[in-house]
Scaffold this active site. Structure first.
Site, PDB file in Angstrom:
ATOM      1  N   CYS A 101      -3.717  -3.819   4.175  1.00  0.00           N
ATOM      2  CA  CYS A 101      -2.798  -4.832   4.704  1.00  0.00           C
ATOM      3  C   CYS A 101      -3.184  -6.262   4.342  1.00  0.00           C
ATOM      4  O   CYS A 101      -2.370  -7.169   4.511  1.00  0.00           O
ATOM      5  CB  CYS A 101      -2.682  -4.716   6.220  1.00  0.00           C
ATOM      6  SG  CYS A 101      -2.339  -3.048   6.775  1.00  0.00           S
ATOM      7  N   GLU A 156       0.851  -1.189   0.000  1.00  0.00           N
ATOM      8  CA  GLU A 156       0.000   0.000   0.000  1.00  0.00           C
ATOM      9  C   GLU A 156       0.892   1.247   0.000  1.00  0.00           C
ATOM     10  O   GLU A 156       0.471   2.318   0.395  1.00  0.00           O
ATOM     11  CB  GLU A 156      -1.013  -0.008   1.144  1.00  0.00           C
ATOM     12  CG  GLU A 156      -0.492  -0.376   2.493  1.00  0.00           C
ATOM     13  CD  GLU A 156      -1.606  -0.526   3.526  1.00  0.00           C
ATOM     14  OE1 GLU A 156      -2.373   0.422   3.705  1.00  0.00           O
ATOM     15  OE2 GLU A 156      -1.685  -1.592   4.160  1.00  0.00           O
ATOM     16  N   HIS A 175      -3.062 -10.154  11.810  1.00  0.00           N
ATOM     17  CA  HIS A 175      -2.488  -8.898  11.319  1.00  0.00           C
ATOM     18  C   HIS A 175      -2.157  -8.060  12.549  1.00  0.00           C
ATOM     19  O   HIS A 175      -3.012  -7.892  13.432  1.00  0.00           O
ATOM     20  CB  HIS A 175      -3.473  -8.152  10.407  1.00  0.00           C
ATOM     21  CG  HIS A 175      -3.037  -6.737  10.152  1.00  0.00           C
ATOM     22  ND1 HIS A 175      -1.816  -6.451   9.572  1.00  0.00           N
ATOM     23  CD2 HIS A 175      -3.617  -5.544  10.440  1.00  0.00           C
ATOM     24  CE1 HIS A 175      -1.680  -5.135   9.500  1.00  0.00           C
ATOM     25  NE2 HIS A 175      -2.751  -4.563  10.018  1.00  0.00           N
TER      26      HIS A 175
END
Ligand code: CAA
Length: 447
Positions: free
Chosen positions: A122, A85, A246
């Site tokens: 993500c 990203e 995550h």
């Protein structure tokens, strides 16, 4: 479709070569109590890229180490997917730059490899693994493996609350048949909704609603777990040996883990065995309104996380996945893959045999989507994990002062003109060396 076993055959990481100590260096300048970082967020340090590092060099360095270690040549790779990203080009994918770097050091080329770039905050790293998995399971890989690289410079605007959680690094993974590390399950669960919590509308640094982003993470993760259970059956309290989440910061995982455990023990012997100590979990039908139910659930969760049963589970299943993240910060697309690596490293250090055990991998991307799937640890895992050089990389980082941090942030800020000397000396790695005539970025390999 073939029913070949497909999964992650090998994994490598590359950390940004600078280190910012959050408690000692950052907190005092921000007027914060260091415990906000070490205890609240669960972070000790962030990794930052040196002046000659970026998402391409970090990704290429991780991929180079992986290919060299596995004795691979470009012809063995049929696909290169980069998840990021932090891309700097709206058209040319980062995978082309990484392939160009690798062609400088390997014989042959990647002209017959399909290259792409995946974007969904993500969660894109996990989505790239998915694409590679599907490509292999569809039998379109011609015996070749896929290289997946998750690479990010997770920088926030100065004085944004997210500045505390920054990080920079890359994870390279080889997705192949008969993998040495983990086999990926067919069953998946998704929790996905149009959310405005963290986004970069054609801007380098994110617009973030931090508090809301935490709530969205938990809500989408819950949906993904329910969707996963609809295909894989109810998750049992000890089903997963490790639960890599995550990890934007370990404190986030602490919140998610409590909800996960509460969910897993509902209607099990564990809930029953804890009933004398903390009561049973509130059930919605016993309440007239949602607010009262949620309050009761919150109070139950507060009691649950204080139990020995929870502490034991958390120490075994979740805490090992946070070892690396605590010292590098958020790597966005690479973060959940760092968590998996971290958990496996701890198991190896402690002599725990994970062969045949399940991992529950819980990915998340803002905007927002969570994905949950299981992985089965393969007999070659110990050998794969034993060769990682994570500690050497982390220890070799150069500790920056706050004044140096301000310079480094400017170096990587597209809106700033800077002329800053590098802090470390590159050796046996790819480096950024400037721009070409069409605005392209140029890279070379330093021996
Ligand atoms: N001692 C111990 N703990 C302390 C403390 C002290 N002296 N001072 C504060 N704390 C605790 C707080 O209680 C809090 O913990 P709880 O949430 O468990 O209560 C924690 O430390 C953080 O403190 P604050 O909430 O006051 O911190 P903040 O408001 O400055 O920022 C944040 C926190 C909103 C997460 C911010 O860092 C942020 O915006 N981060 C970026 C967004 C993000 O990472 N969101 C996560 C979900 S989205 C995602 O996962 C995608 C992604 O990668 C970005």
């Amino acid at each position: 479709m073939s029913d070949t076993s497909v999964g992650i055959d090998a994994i490598e990481m590359h950390t940004g070569k600078l280190r910012l100590d959050l408690a000692e260096t950052f907190a005092p300048k921000m007027g914060d109590d260091p415990a906000k970082y070490t205890k609240g967020l669960g972070l000790y340090a962030s990794s930052f890229p040196d002046t000659y590092e970026d998402i391409v060099t970090m990704g290429a360095n991780a991929a180079h180490r992986l290919m060299a270690r596995k004795g691979l040549e470009p012809e063995d790779i049929g696909r290169i997917d980069v998840a990021t990203e932090s891309a700097f080009d709206q058209s040319k994918p980062v995978s082309t730059y990484i392939a160009g770097c690798l062609e400088q050091v390997f014989d042959g080329d990647f002209h017959h490899a399909n290259k792409g770039e995946r974007k969904f905050a993500c969660v894109a790293g996990t989505q790239s693994i998915d694409d590679a998995y599907n490509w292999i399971r569809a039998g379109r890989n011609r015996g070749r493996a896929a290289l997946v690289v998750a690479t990010d410079t997770a920088l926030y605007a100065r004085d944004d609350p997210g500045e505390a959680t920054q990080g920079a690094g890359a994870v390279a993974m080889l997705i192949d048949e008969d993998p040495d590390l983990v086999e990926i399950s067919n069953a998946q669960g998704y929790g996905s909704a149009d959310e405005t919590d963290f986004l970069k509308p054609n801007q380098q640094f994110p617009s973030v609603d931090g508090k809301r982003s935490v709530q969205v993470y938990l809500a989408r993760m819950r949906e993904a777990v329910i969707d996963y259970e609809s295909v894989a059956g109810k998750i049992q309290p000890d089903e997963f040996a490790l639960l890599p989440f995550h990890t934007p910061f370990p404190g986030m995982v602490r919140k998610a883990a409590a909800l996960a455990y509460r969910h897993m023990i509902r209607d099990t012997e564990v809930e029953e065995s804890l009933a004398d100590e903390i009561g049973r979990q509130p059930r919605p039908e016993a309440f007239d309104d949602d607010g009262a139910y949620l309050d009761a659930m919150g109070e139950y969760t507060d009691r649950l996380v204080e139990t020995d049963a929870y502490a034991d589970w958390y120490e075994r299943v979740v805490d090992p996945t946070l070892d690396i993240s605590r010292h590098v910060g958020n790597w966005y697309t690479g973060s959940v893959h760092v968590a998996r690596m971290s958990g496996l490293r701890r198991a190896l250090d402690e002599g725990i045999d994970l062969t045949g055990r399940q991992l529950g991998v819980a990915s998340y991307g803002s905007g927002a989507q969570a994905e949950v799937h299981a992985e089965t640890v393969q007999p070659g895992w110990e050998e794969e994990i034993a060769q990682l050089n994570v500690d050497e990389q982390l220890e070799a980082r150069y500790d920056i002062s706050f004044a140096e941090y301000e310079l480094v942030h400017d170096v990587h800020n597209y809106d700033e003109e800077t002329d800053v000397e590098e802090f470390t000396t590159p050796s046996e790695e790819f480096v950024f060396e400037g721009w070409g005539r069409m605005g392209e970025r140029k890279y070379s390999y330093v021996d």
